[in-house]
Design an enzyme around this catalytic site. Sequence first.
Site, mmCIF file in Angstrom:
data_model
loop_
_atom_site.group_PDB
_atom_site.id
_atom_site.type_symbol
_atom_site.label_atom_id
_atom_site.label_comp_id
_atom_site.label_asym_id
_atom_site.label_seq_id
_atom_site.Cartn_x
_atom_site.Cartn_y
_atom_site.Cartn_z
ATOM 1 N N GLU A 23 0.809 -1.349 0.128
ATOM 2 C CA GLU A 23 0.136 -0.151 -0.077
ATOM 3 C C GLU A 23 0.919 1.399 -0.018
ATOM 4 O O GLU A 23 0.870 2.161 0.943
ATOM 5 C CB GLU A 23 -0.962 -0.184 1.256
ATOM 6 C CG GLU A 23 -1.885 -1.141 1.350
ATOM 7 C CD GLU A 23 -2.469 -1.189 2.691
ATOM 8 O OE1 GLU A 23 -2.042 -0.672 3.790
ATOM 9 O OE2 GLU A 23 -3.406 -2.085 2.807
ATOM 10 N N ARG A 35 3.714 19.564 7.522
ATOM 11 C CA ARG A 35 4.779 18.918 7.776
ATOM 12 C C ARG A 35 6.014 19.499 8.788
ATOM 13 O O ARG A 35 6.551 18.562 9.688
ATOM 14 C CB ARG A 35 5.251 17.953 6.642
ATOM 15 C CG ARG A 35 3.957 17.193 6.175
ATOM 16 C CD ARG A 35 4.321 15.986 5.246
ATOM 17 N NE ARG A 35 5.579 15.139 5.656
ATOM 18 C CZ ARG A 35 6.836 15.099 5.427
ATOM 19 N NH1 ARG A 35 7.387 15.942 4.848
ATOM 20 N NH2 ARG A 35 7.569 14.158 6.136
ATOM 21 N N CYS A 52 -0.281 32.535 11.897
ATOM 22 C CA CYS A 52 -0.075 32.889 13.304
ATOM 23 C C CYS A 52 0.635 31.974 14.335
ATOM 24 O O CYS A 52 -0.127 32.014 15.135
ATOM 25 C CB CYS A 52 -1.281 33.900 13.902
ATOM 26 S SG CYS A 52 -1.799 35.370 13.032
ATOM 27 N N GLU A 53 1.778 31.799 14.181
ATOM 28 C CA GLU A 53 2.515 30.704 14.962
ATOM 29 C C GLU A 53 4.141 31.080 14.572
ATOM 30 O O GLU A 53 4.303 31.077 13.395
ATOM 31 C CB GLU A 53 2.394 29.284 14.278
ATOM 32 C CG GLU A 53 0.849 28.588 14.495
ATOM 33 C CD GLU A 53 0.731 28.446 16.088
ATOM 34 O OE1 GLU A 53 1.377 27.763 16.683
ATOM 35 O OE2 GLU A 53 -0.859 28.487 16.454
ATOM 36 N N TYR A 99 6.488 17.330 12.148
ATOM 37 C CA TYR A 99 7.601 16.168 11.936
ATOM 38 C C TYR A 99 9.052 17.014 11.824
ATOM 39 O O TYR A 99 9.989 16.123 11.492
ATOM 40 C CB TYR A 99 7.397 15.281 10.850
ATOM 41 C CG TYR A 99 5.923 14.643 10.788
ATOM 42 C CD1 TYR A 99 5.467 13.870 11.634
ATOM 43 C CD2 TYR A 99 5.450 14.920 9.516
ATOM 44 C CE1 TYR A 99 4.235 13.417 11.552
ATOM 45 C CE2 TYR A 99 3.968 14.577 9.149
ATOM 46 C CZ TYR A 99 3.546 13.587 10.247
ATOM 47 O OH TYR A 99 2.300 13.007 9.952
ATOM 48 N N ARG A 131 3.262 7.737 -0.266
ATOM 49 C CA ARG A 131 4.334 8.945 -0.146
ATOM 50 C C ARG A 131 5.308 8.478 -1.485
ATOM 51 O O ARG A 131 5.574 9.372 -2.235
ATOM 52 C CB ARG A 131 5.212 8.869 1.020
ATOM 53 C CG ARG A 131 6.084 10.060 1.006
ATOM 54 C CD ARG A 131 7.069 9.920 1.995
ATOM 55 N NE ARG A 131 6.406 9.417 3.315
ATOM 56 C CZ ARG A 131 6.081 10.471 4.342
ATOM 57 N NH1 ARG A 131 6.402 11.645 4.209
ATOM 58 N NH2 ARG A 131 5.520 10.137 5.642
HETATM 59 C C1 PLP Z 1 -2.178 1.514 6.802
HETATM 60 C C2 PLP Z 1 -1.504 2.234 5.962
HETATM 61 N N1 PLP Z 1 -1.077 1.726 4.614
HETATM 62 C C3 PLP Z 1 -0.309 2.520 3.813
HETATM 63 C C4 PLP Z 1 0.228 3.722 4.242
HETATM 64 C C5 PLP Z 1 0.966 4.624 3.362
HETATM 65 O O1 PLP Z 1 2.254 4.848 3.803
HETATM 66 P P1 PLP Z 1 3.224 5.373 2.992
HETATM 67 O O2 PLP Z 1 2.708 6.733 2.528
HETATM 68 O O3 PLP Z 1 4.411 5.835 3.810
HETATM 69 O O4 PLP Z 1 3.792 4.605 1.770
HETATM 70 C C6 PLP Z 1 -0.055 4.144 5.388
HETATM 71 C C7 PLP Z 1 0.428 5.581 5.985
HETATM 72 O O5 PLP Z 1 0.585 5.801 7.275
HETATM 73 C C8 PLP Z 1 -0.966 3.449 6.350
HETATM 74 O O6 PLP Z 1 -1.185 3.713 7.732
#
Ligand code: PLP
Length: 441
Positions: free
Chosen positions: A291, A331, A362-363, A335, A294
């Site tokens: 999945e 971000r 405003c931060e 982070y 990014r």
């Molecule tokens: C369950 C699950 N799958 C996939 C992703 C995607 O992760 P990435 O964007 O780091 O590939 C996330 C991101 O938090 C996630 O929680």
Amino acid sequence: MLGEKTITADNELTIAGCNVVELARKMGTPLYLYDEEHMRSNMREYMTSFSESYPTSVVAYAGKAFLCSAFCRIIQQEGLWLDVVSGGEYYLARQANFPPERIIFHGNNKTDWERREVLKRGIGRWVIDSEMELEWLMEEAQNYSKGKLPVLFRITPGIDPHTHRHITTGTVDSKFGLPIEGGVAERAIAQALLSPWIEVCGVHCHIGSQISSLEPFEKAAEIMLEFMASFQKAKDFVLRELDMGGGLGVPYLDQEKEKFPSISQYVMAITDKVKETCARLSFPLPFLLVEPGRSIVNTAGSTVYQVGVIKEVPGGKKYVAVDGGMSDNPRPILYDARYQAVVANRVLSDTREVVSIAGKCCESGDVLINEIELPKMESGDILLVEGTGAYNFSMASRYNLLPCPGVVFLRQGEPYLVVRPENWGDLVQKDLIPDYLGKEC
Ligand SMILES: Cc1ncc(COP(=O)(O)O)c(C=O)c1O
């Protein structure tokens, strides 16, 4: 620079054949820009690498990284599935006619309403995250409109992937998933096997995001397969699907380019480890899912701003303020994320200086880039912050009521508006003033 970019004879920046300065002047700023071909080519690298090394697999794009209706079409055209994490993401995908049987439904706290709607409309895989969710589903799955409900169980393999603590998710104390420890995951899956309305397909893990080495993924695959094999021994049932989640990291800065494995190296590492571990355990090769979010969209995306106030403060620090900030890119403040930028109307220049790029929220923490050397800027210049494709648009807020920027896909020299920018009218559209407060201020 990140991604495919060129410079015109007038020293202006182009992406996918589109002049960024002209775009910014015409369509307004801030604006999210996406190089469509770059995203498609990342998807193809995933698809091709899997079809060569492990064909019984699915690549499901993680919609939480960036999602809009037009992008659903692209995901579908490239043959990927889609991972959603809320009723809202599911609804958007279905409104765009994304097929429900290719959607994976996540979430550590799916609400009554979300569960009911998804059960009514259909789903490819439902990922169970807790014992309580299973308890509810043992009752509710009988209402599933399409036969047996296909489920995966999210499991925490107990891995620390050495990324930012807010994006680490596979450790045993995570709010996500069922721990292997203490037999919790095994008990839950065995319980689901008793239901005539649930089809137990397999297990899922997601150890974290922005991970820079392959070793945590390999370790996670091994732990998951060991769990699957031990489940087979204990319960005489084969969990035949393994979903390894997302998490492959990407460079945000030029100097990080060598630090991250490529998509094909990542696919090779996972598939090799799965084959090797299955052979060692005499366990059948599972149907494999991943999945990624990014690693498909981040480098393809950037945000274009106009420079406003420029200010030097005591001590010599110089701030260049832009017309967006933490509302379109949270971000850096969440982070400590680091970014690089290009002055789009003056890409190359001998007159350079170190500045900090301040947002307009405003931060005092709303600084998009702390100290970067760039060509000397003037008010009105166009600044492009690179690598904002993931977790920017999707995490944008209404803080300070800054309207959310629009999204433009760039393709073969043409810009296509795929999400229109919010306007001030949008900001008050949902507000209601009860009669008792009177008609006038
Ligand atoms: C369950 C699950 N799958 C996939 C992703 C995607 O992760 P990435 O964007 O780091 O590939 C996330 C991101 O938090 C996630 O929680």
